[in-house]
Design a protein around this motif. Structure first.
Motif, PDB file in Angstrom:
ATOM      1  N   UNK A   3       0.820  -1.226   0.000  1.00 50.50           N
ATOM      2  CA  UNK A   3       0.000   0.000   0.000  1.00 50.50           C
ATOM      3  C   UNK A   3       0.846   1.264   0.000  1.00 50.50           C
ATOM      4  N   UNK A   4       2.123   1.146   0.410  1.00 48.30           N
ATOM      5  CA  UNK A   4       3.030   2.291   0.430  1.00 48.30           C
ATOM      6  C   UNK A   4       4.316   1.937  -0.309  1.00 48.30           C
ATOM      7  N   UNK A   5       4.998   2.967  -0.808  1.00 47.01           N
ATOM      8  CA  UNK A   5       6.244   2.750  -1.537  1.00 47.01           C
ATOM      9  C   UNK A   5       7.279   2.124  -0.604  1.00 47.01           C
ATOM     10  N   UNK A   6       7.763   0.942  -0.975  1.00 48.17           N
ATOM     11  CA  UNK A   6       8.780   0.237  -0.186  1.00 48.17           C
ATOM     12  C   UNK A   6       9.875  -0.255  -1.141  1.00 48.17           C
ATOM     13  N   UNK A   7      10.959   0.472  -1.239  1.00 45.90           N
ATOM     14  CA  UNK A   7      12.034   0.106  -2.158  1.00 45.90           C
ATOM     15  C   UNK A   7      12.601  -1.273  -1.822  1.00 45.90           C
ATOM     16  N   UNK A   8      12.610  -1.623  -0.536  1.00 46.04           N
ATOM     17  CA  UNK A   8      13.176  -2.917  -0.133  1.00 46.04           C
ATOM     18  C   UNK A   8      12.301  -4.091  -0.573  1.00 46.04           C
ATOM     19  N   UNK A   9      11.070  -3.812  -0.970  1.00 49.20           N
ATOM     20  CA  UNK A   9      10.161  -4.875  -1.418  1.00 49.20           C
ATOM     21  C   UNK A   9      10.049  -4.918  -2.944  1.00 49.20           C
ATOM     22  N   UNK A  10      10.949  -4.242  -3.600  1.00 48.97           N
ATOM     23  CA  UNK A  10      10.982  -4.273  -5.067  1.00 48.97           C
ATOM     24  C   UNK A  10      12.024  -5.301  -5.522  1.00 48.97           C
ATOM     25  N   UNK A  35       5.293  -4.593  -8.642  1.00 54.38           N
ATOM     26  CA  UNK A  35       4.447  -3.426  -8.903  1.00 54.38           C
ATOM     27  C   UNK A  35       5.171  -2.143  -8.504  1.00 54.38           C
ATOM     28  N   UNK A  36       4.554  -1.002  -8.790  1.00 50.50           N
ATOM     29  CA  UNK A  36       5.210   0.298  -8.596  1.00 50.50           C
ATOM     30  C   UNK A  36       5.679   0.516  -7.157  1.00 50.50           C
ATOM     31  N   UNK A  37       4.852   0.152  -6.157  1.00 55.49           N
ATOM     32  CA  UNK A  37       5.225   0.348  -4.753  1.00 55.49           C
ATOM     33  C   UNK A  37       5.976  -0.829  -4.153  1.00 55.49           C
ATOM     34  N   UNK A  38       6.127  -1.903  -4.923  1.00 58.87           N
ATOM     35  CA  UNK A  38       6.764  -3.106  -4.399  1.00 58.87           C
ATOM     36  C   UNK A  38       5.718  -4.132  -3.980  1.00 58.87           C
ATOM     37  N   UNK A  39       6.202  -5.325  -3.598  1.00 58.79           N
ATOM     38  CA  UNK A  39       5.299  -6.378  -3.147  1.00 58.79           C
ATOM     39  C   UNK A  39       4.818  -6.118  -1.721  1.00 58.79           C
TER      40      UNK A  39
END
Length: 623
Positions: free
Chosen positions: A344-351, A365-369
């Motif tokens: 639901x929020x941008x998380x670079x570590x989940x990309x 996806x754009x915000x990560x998993x």
């Protein structure tokens, strides 16, 4: 009247500049306040003046002691009252411009004293323009700590009865399983309940006066918000003490005061314990008499006692909620629907890329998993995450079997309306005794979310008894408090109808068949009884008999000059006599405290049955 003492005192006070003056007029209330709190600068200035020292100090073992009580009496007695029936009173109170707040209409009370207590009553029936009603509803005087302790001490309970399917009968005991209805001022009733029920209430619902000017909470326009907030603050503080740590409070309010009330709730319960501001759609019809917008909703402000201890709220699932659950792949775990896999929020570590079984790399996806790489791999192994055809993405399975309920929304449009609530009362009584009652479906929704069977629910603005009726049908234990006499013509009869199985409101939906019981009791009236006697008296002789009785039995405001009053009361008209006698009664002594129950003159007023009930209720055993 100017005297040498007055002139000397004024001279001393002028040394403090404008501190003790308002536009050149002496602010006596401020002087009294500082004398009462032994303000060092003021006392030093008074002692340094020889005239004041000679008249208002005594020598004790070589020490000069200021007689502040004498000085305070001087300020109280000095021509404060202008009208014929109050000039015999001595009163300490809030002032503006050198006049008491009940003499003017342009002051605002903003919690100037931490111990301010506004006892107040609930309805316009308690105050009227004829000025012959008790002025109990608005105690805006500064009440000393000792007076507050007496005011809020637990009260004697009388006329105790238990109501079941056979009607009402005297009762001399109270058990933990009993439902309870109390008649009396709700602030004092809440403090009466504190010792027995502190930390025991799972849910509190209240529908207080909205401070609209049409709801019984009336005062001059520039004062009523501060008075209303003080009134609410006193009750919310004790309500918080009564709540369990797993409990919540739900307050029905309109937009007139909702924002101010929310700030007050932040203060009392803590901002961190805010749960929701729910919009309840209480009417479906447009109001063409509104100038700008037709208002269709009330607020339901919800706070927790301790948010971390509060259980999650869930609403029961319906067929509509379940219609999207399918099982196209014959998953042995049963019906499922696809859930969101995106953060639901941008998380670079989940990309990160996910590698499908055929080696296809699936970009994030754009915000990560939504989960970490390790969590996703575990969910793939368990079958909770599957790959889309041609490995174009992933699907998260949310199983129906794991869904116990549904997260509630904060807009309620299917919980009944005010019109429906009026119809419910008309079915019970032939007419609706209230202008804006609440529908049973609304209370049902609240109790479903915030409580479970056999848990304790409190409503201390009982009104027509909707909360208690719904709680009874839903197998919740409950406490109700109401001061007005309609408790015996509307509230109690309504719950009696519930006990015998009435089928209105939510009855059919919960398969209500009747049964159960509740205990009713009243806070034992003290000075409140005298107030009613004064109002009902029809001639001078009757009033004189009441006054004589008051001199023997009533608690009189200690600031009243009784000797002067005895000499001059006969000069007044009948209405002015009534006003005077109402004014001199101590409004902090409207009910008997439990600590007085064994006093001889009090014990004689209490039946043996009620005496035993009190001992049992307060867990002291019978004597």
């Amino acid at each position: 009247m100017k005297t040498k003492i007055n002139e000397v005192i004024r001279y001393v006070l002028q040394q403090f500049g404008e501190k003790y003056f308002i536009e050149g007029n002496l602010n006596k209330n401020k002087v009294i306040q500082d004398l009462d709190s032994y303000n060092e600068d003021l006392l030093e200035a008074f002692i340094s003046n020889e005239t004041i020292k000679n008249n208002f100090t005594i020598d004790i073992a070589g020490n000069v002691v200021m007689q502040t009580n004498k000085l305070i009496e001087l300020f109280e007695a000095d021509e404060y009252w202008q009208d014929s029936y109050t000039k015999y009173s001595k009163k300490i109170g809030l002032t503006a411009g050198g006049k008491f707040i009940d003499e003017i209409g342009d002051v605002v009370l903003d919690f100037p004293y931490k111990d301010t207590v506004l006892k107040a009553s609930m309805s316009k029936e308690d105050t009227d323009k004829d000025d012959l009603r008790p002025d109990e509803p608005f105690l805006n005087e500064l009440i000393a700590k000792e007076e507050i302790d007496v005011l809020l001490d637990k009260k004697i309970l009388v006329n105790a009865k238990k109501f079941d399917e056979n009607g009402g009968s005297d009762v001399d005991n109270f058990s933990e399983e009993d439902n309870l209805i109390l008649k009396g001022n709700n602030l004092l009733a809440l403090h009466t309940l504190k010792e027995k029920f502190a930390g025991e209430i799972k849910l509190i619902y209240i529908d207080p006066p909205y401070n609209t000017g049409n709801d019984g909470f009336k005062y001059n326009d520039s004062f009523n918000r501060s008075a209303w907030l003080t009134f609410m603050k006193n009750r919310l503080e004790i309500a918080r003490d009564l709540l369990s740590y797993e409990g919540s409070i739900w307050i029905n309010i309109d937009s007139n005061e909702s924002h101010y009330l929310n700030v007050l709730l932040d203060k009392v319960f803590g901002e961190e314990n805010f749960i929701a501001d729910i919009i309840w759609n209480h009417t479906k019809q447009s109001k063409n008499d509104e100038r700008f917008f037709s208002r269709h909703y009330n607020h339901l402000l919800v706070f927790a006692k301790d948010k971390e201890s509060l259980e999650d709220f869930e609403t029961p699932r319906t067929e509509e909620d379940n219609k999207n659950y399918k099982n196209p792949d014959n998953d042995p775990n049963g019906l499922w629907r696809a859930g969101d896999v995106r953060s639901p929020n941008l998380r670079e570590t989940l990309k990160f890329d996910i590698v499908a079984p055929d080696g296809t790399r699936i970009s994030p996806p754009e915000n990560g998993w939504r989960w970490s790489k390790e969590s996703i791999e575990e969910k793939i192994k368990s079958g909770e995450i599957i790959f889309k055809p041609n490995n174009t993405g992933i699907i998260r399975k949310i199983y129906l079997k794991n869904q116990s309920g549904r997260t509630p929304e904060n807009i309620w449009s299917n919980c009944g309306t005010t019109r429906e609530a009026n119809q419910e009362l008309k079915q019970l009584f032939g007419k609706s005794p209230f202008a804006t009652p609440k529908p049973e479906k609304l209370i049902q929704q609240i109790l479903q979310l915030g409580s479970n069977k056999n848990e304790l629910v409190l409503d201390f603005f009982m009104g027509s008894g909707t909360t208690q009726a719904v709680a009874h049908k839903m197998n919740r234990r409950y406490i109700g408090v109401e001061q007005m006499d309609y408790i015996n013509t509307v509230s109690i009869p309504r719950i009696q109808k519930v006990i015998v199985g009435e089928q209105g409101g939510i009855s059919q939906g919960v398969n209500w068949q009747g049964g159960g019981s509740f205990v009713y009791a009243e806070l034992m009236e003290k000075n409140r009884g005298f107030l009613q006697m004064i109002r009902d008296s029809e001639d001078h002789n009757a009033l004189q008999r009441i006054f004589d009785f008051m001199l023997e039995e009533a608690e009189i405001d200690f600031r009243v000059d009784l000797e002067k009053l005895k000499e001059t009361l006969y000069e007044l008209s009948l209405d002015d006599k009534k006003r005077t006698l109402i004014k001199i009664i101590d409004k902090n002594q409207l009910y008997y405290n439990y600590s007085e129950i064994n006093d001889n003159n009090v014990r004689d007023l209490i039946s043996d049955n009620d005496y035993t009930f009190n001992k049992n209720f307060y867990d002291e055993g019978s004597e």
